[in-house]
Enzyme design. Sequence first.
Site, mmCIF file in Angstrom:
data_model
loop_
_atom_site.group_PDB
_atom_site.id
_atom_site.type_symbol
_atom_site.label_atom_id
_atom_site.label_comp_id
_atom_site.label_asym_id
_atom_site.label_seq_id
_atom_site.Cartn_x
_atom_site.Cartn_y
_atom_site.Cartn_z
ATOM 1 N N TYR A 154 0.837 -1.207 0.000
ATOM 2 C CA TYR A 154 0.000 0.000 0.000
ATOM 3 C C TYR A 154 0.879 1.268 0.000
ATOM 4 O O TYR A 154 0.642 2.201 -0.771
ATOM 5 C CB TYR A 154 -0.905 -0.041 1.231
ATOM 6 C CG TYR A 154 -1.895 1.087 1.343
ATOM 7 C CD1 TYR A 154 -3.055 1.111 0.568
ATOM 8 C CD2 TYR A 154 -1.692 2.138 2.244
ATOM 9 C CE1 TYR A 154 -3.982 2.143 0.688
ATOM 10 C CE2 TYR A 154 -2.606 3.168 2.370
ATOM 11 C CZ TYR A 154 -3.747 3.166 1.595
ATOM 12 O OH TYR A 154 -4.657 4.194 1.724
ATOM 13 N N LYS A 158 1.120 4.208 -2.859
ATOM 14 C CA LYS A 158 0.792 5.604 -2.576
ATOM 15 C C LYS A 158 2.002 6.512 -2.810
ATOM 16 O O LYS A 158 1.854 7.657 -3.232
ATOM 17 C CB LYS A 158 0.248 5.756 -1.152
ATOM 18 C CG LYS A 158 -1.085 5.027 -0.941
ATOM 19 C CD LYS A 158 -2.181 5.531 -1.889
ATOM 20 C CE LYS A 158 -3.539 4.955 -1.607
ATOM 21 N NZ LYS A 158 -4.585 5.468 -2.513
#
Length: 246
Positions: A154, A158
């Site tokens: 994740y 990002k």
Amino acid sequence: MRLKDRVALVTGGGRGIGKAIALALAKEGADIVACDINLENLKEVAAEVEKMGRKILILKADVSKVSEVEEMVKKALDKFTKIDILVNNAGITRDNLIVRMSEEEWDQVLDINLKGAFNCLKAVARPMMKQRSGRIINIASVVGMMGNPGQANYAASKAGIIGLTKSAAKELASRGINVNAIAPGFIKTAMTEALDDEIKERLTSQIPLKRLGEVKDVANLVVFLASNDASYITGEVIKVDGGMLM
Ligand code: NAP
């Protein structure tokens, strides 16, 4: 109304932050194209947008699939003839420690969060370049700036969004297109609901404003970045995190 008659495409618009963004943009006068992998949730969003007197097109599309994104943008242009605002919001988590993280968990998160944002950005870039105007707002995360144990996939996706934002801002600035990212901290949605109470309490204690954020805290910034008031802002990453990461 700050966005009267603009057309905004919001990905992952069926619930959580994406739904709040779609409703906030409509409240400011924008017509909405909302996509999600779950059409049922989008029907509720459509009813709320129509109640505000704005038009909405809802589409089932998986942002990680190039063909579905191209089809979505084509349908949006067929209906509205232009796309003024893209909000790349669709995102997932598949948390695990690195040593336990499967290839599938890595690929799924990178495919949806990062490649999905690239697919949508690429598909709207040409029509926006022809219009010589556009606003692209990518939803990143503070986790992409500071890392987080159990979220290597994740965080990488990002952090990638932030690099994508800055590169696109430089490439598209001469065509009147502004590209910015928002990095939320911990916002109250299904994504954070999954955390157990002890973790939520620990996280809250680390936030100077001593509360998790609300979806409207992110949506309000999207409206501002999409509006004329933000015309001299591009390539920025703006945190909405109650002061958690300074
Ligand atoms: P959420 O409640 O899980 O909503 C995400 C939405 O995206 C859901 O409607 C989901 O559909 C949709 N979606 C998932 N995969 C998709 C795909 N392949 N194509 C199209 N749509 C897809 O999450 P959220 O908390 O609102 O998060 C929204 C964004 O903010 C994400 O990018 C997230 O990373 C970011 N963010 C959230 C937080 C937070 O604290 N909540 C913090 C920082 C950043 P389904 O309903 O079918 O699952």
